[in-house]
Design a protein around this motif. Sequence first.
Motif, PDB file in Angstrom:
ATOM      1  N   MET A   1      29.803 -10.544 -60.461  1.00 26.15           N
ATOM      2  CA  MET A   1      29.853 -11.506 -59.390  1.00 26.15           C
ATOM      3  C   MET A   1      28.706 -12.490 -59.546  1.00 26.15           C
ATOM      4  O   MET A   1      27.585 -12.105 -59.847  1.00 26.15           O
ATOM      5  N   LYS A   2      28.995 -13.742 -59.297  1.00 25.32           N
ATOM      6  CA  LYS A   2      27.954 -14.762 -59.357  1.00 25.32           C
ATOM      7  C   LYS A   2      27.075 -14.673 -58.118  1.00 25.32           C
ATOM      8  O   LYS A   2      27.581 -14.551 -57.002  1.00 25.32           O
ATOM      9  N   PRO A   3      25.779 -14.728 -58.272  1.00 29.77           N
ATOM     10  CA  PRO A   3      24.895 -14.671 -57.102  1.00 29.77           C
ATOM     11  C   PRO A   3      24.907 -15.983 -56.322  1.00 29.77           C
ATOM     12  O   PRO A   3      25.034 -17.062 -56.892  1.00 29.77           O
ATOM     13  N   GLY A   4      24.817 -15.859 -54.988  1.00 29.22           N
ATOM     14  CA  GLY A   4      24.672 -17.036 -54.135  1.00 29.22           C
ATOM     15  C   GLY A   4      25.952 -17.727 -53.718  1.00 29.22           C
ATOM     16  O   GLY A   4      25.895 -18.718 -52.992  1.00 29.22           O
ATOM     17  N   ILE A   5      27.144 -17.247 -54.147  1.00 31.42           N
ATOM     18  CA  ILE A   5      28.377 -17.945 -53.761  1.00 31.42           C
ATOM     19  C   ILE A   5      29.243 -17.129 -52.805  1.00 31.42           C
ATOM     20  O   ILE A   5      30.218 -17.633 -52.267  1.00 31.42           O
ATOM     21  N   HIS A   6      28.902 -15.868 -52.606  1.00 30.68           N
ATOM     22  CA  HIS A   6      29.716 -15.005 -51.755  1.00 30.68           C
ATOM     23  C   HIS A   6      29.144 -14.944 -50.343  1.00 30.68           C
ATOM     24  O   HIS A   6      27.934 -14.914 -50.155  1.00 30.68           O
ATOM     25  N   PRO A   7      30.006 -14.901 -49.317  1.00 27.31           N
ATOM     26  CA  PRO A   7      29.506 -14.802 -47.935  1.00 27.31           C
ATOM     27  C   PRO A   7      28.907 -13.421 -47.673  1.00 27.31           C
ATOM     28  O   PRO A   7      29.198 -12.454 -48.377  1.00 27.31           O
ATOM     29  N   ASP A   8      28.088 -13.336 -46.646  1.00 27.40           N
ATOM     30  CA  ASP A   8      27.469 -12.090 -46.249  1.00 27.40           C
ATOM     31  C   ASP A   8      28.528 -11.155 -45.688  1.00 27.40           C
ATOM     32  O   ASP A   8      29.223 -11.479 -44.731  1.00 27.40           O
ATOM     33  N   TYR A   9      28.677  -9.986 -46.294  1.00 27.34           N
ATOM     34  CA  TYR A   9      29.670  -8.988 -45.902  1.00 27.34           C
ATOM     35  C   TYR A   9      28.921  -7.833 -45.264  1.00 27.34           C
ATOM     36  O   TYR A   9      28.192  -7.113 -45.930  1.00 27.34           O
ATOM     37  N   HIS A  10      29.086  -7.657 -43.954  1.00 27.14           N
ATOM     38  CA  HIS A  10      28.263  -6.709 -43.212  1.00 27.14           C
ATOM     39  C   HIS A  10      29.106  -5.943 -42.182  1.00 27.14           C
ATOM     40  O   HIS A  10      30.213  -6.350 -41.856  1.00 27.14           O
ATOM     41  N   PRO A  11      28.567  -4.837 -41.641  1.00 29.68           N
ATOM     42  CA  PRO A  11      29.293  -4.088 -40.606  1.00 29.68           C
ATOM     43  C   PRO A  11      29.411  -4.898 -39.313  1.00 29.68           C
ATOM     44  O   PRO A  11      28.468  -5.574 -38.902  1.00 29.68           O
ATOM     45  N   VAL A  12      30.581  -4.826 -38.682  1.00 32.13           N
ATOM     46  CA  VAL A  12      30.863  -5.550 -37.441  1.00 32.13           C
ATOM     47  C   VAL A  12      31.719  -4.637 -36.555  1.00 32.13           C
ATOM     48  O   VAL A  12      32.583  -3.916 -37.044  1.00 32.13           O
ATOM     49  N   VAL A  13      31.490  -4.683 -35.244  1.00 34.22           N
ATOM     50  CA  VAL A  13      32.305  -3.941 -34.288  1.00 34.22           C
ATOM     51  C   VAL A  13      33.299  -4.914 -33.665  1.00 34.22           C
ATOM     52  O   VAL A  13      32.914  -5.974 -33.173  1.00 34.22           O
ATOM     53  N   PHE A  14      34.582  -4.554 -33.722  1.00 28.42           N
ATOM     54  CA  PHE A  14      35.630  -5.330 -33.075  1.00 28.42           C
ATOM     55  C   PHE A  14      36.066  -4.589 -31.822  1.00 28.42           C
ATOM     56  O   PHE A  14      36.253  -3.379 -31.845  1.00 28.42           O
ATOM     57  N   GLN A  15      36.256  -5.340 -30.724  1.00 27.73           N
ATOM     58  CA  GLN A  15      36.687  -4.755 -29.455  1.00 27.73           C
ATOM     59  C   GLN A  15      37.963  -5.437 -28.995  1.00 27.73           C
ATOM     60  O   GLN A  15      38.071  -6.652 -28.992  1.00 27.73           O
ATOM     61  N   ASP A  16      38.940  -4.635 -28.597  1.00 29.37           N
ATOM     62  CA  ASP A  16      40.207  -5.136 -28.064  1.00 29.37           C
ATOM     63  C   ASP A  16      39.973  -5.607 -26.628  1.00 29.37           C
ATOM     64  O   ASP A  16      39.466  -4.857 -25.804  1.00 29.37           O
ATOM     65  N   ALA A  17      40.331  -6.846 -26.332  1.00 26.75           N
ATOM     66  CA  ALA A  17      40.106  -7.403 -25.000  1.00 26.75           C
ATOM     67  C   ALA A  17      40.971  -6.728 -23.941  1.00 26.75           C
ATOM     68  O   ALA A  17      40.571  -6.617 -22.788  1.00 26.75           O
TER      69      ALA A  17
END
Length: 86
Positions: free
Chosen positions: A1-17
């Motif tokens: 993978m090329k450095p600096g071109i990929h978005p930050d991929y991180h843990p996220v919590v999704f909540q159903d409204a």
Amino acid sequence: MKPGIHPDYHPVVFQDAGTGSKFLTRSTITSTREVEWEDGNTYPLVIVDVTSESHPFWTGAARIMDTQGRVEKFEKRYGRRTRKDA
């Protein structure tokens, strides 16, 4: 993978409204809201309209269309169409 071109991929919590259910996954989405998860860590919180907890396809709560009532309503409003033979 090329450095600096990929978005930050991180843990996220999704909540159903609708149901309030939450699940932790990984995403590139960002949020200003945060929530403390079961493991004691704080993660960004994204509230979404529909998840598998509330979607009719996944819950089996499919809606039944009243097509007969719709046809009668249309005919009442616009009259019944008759076929003209030429």
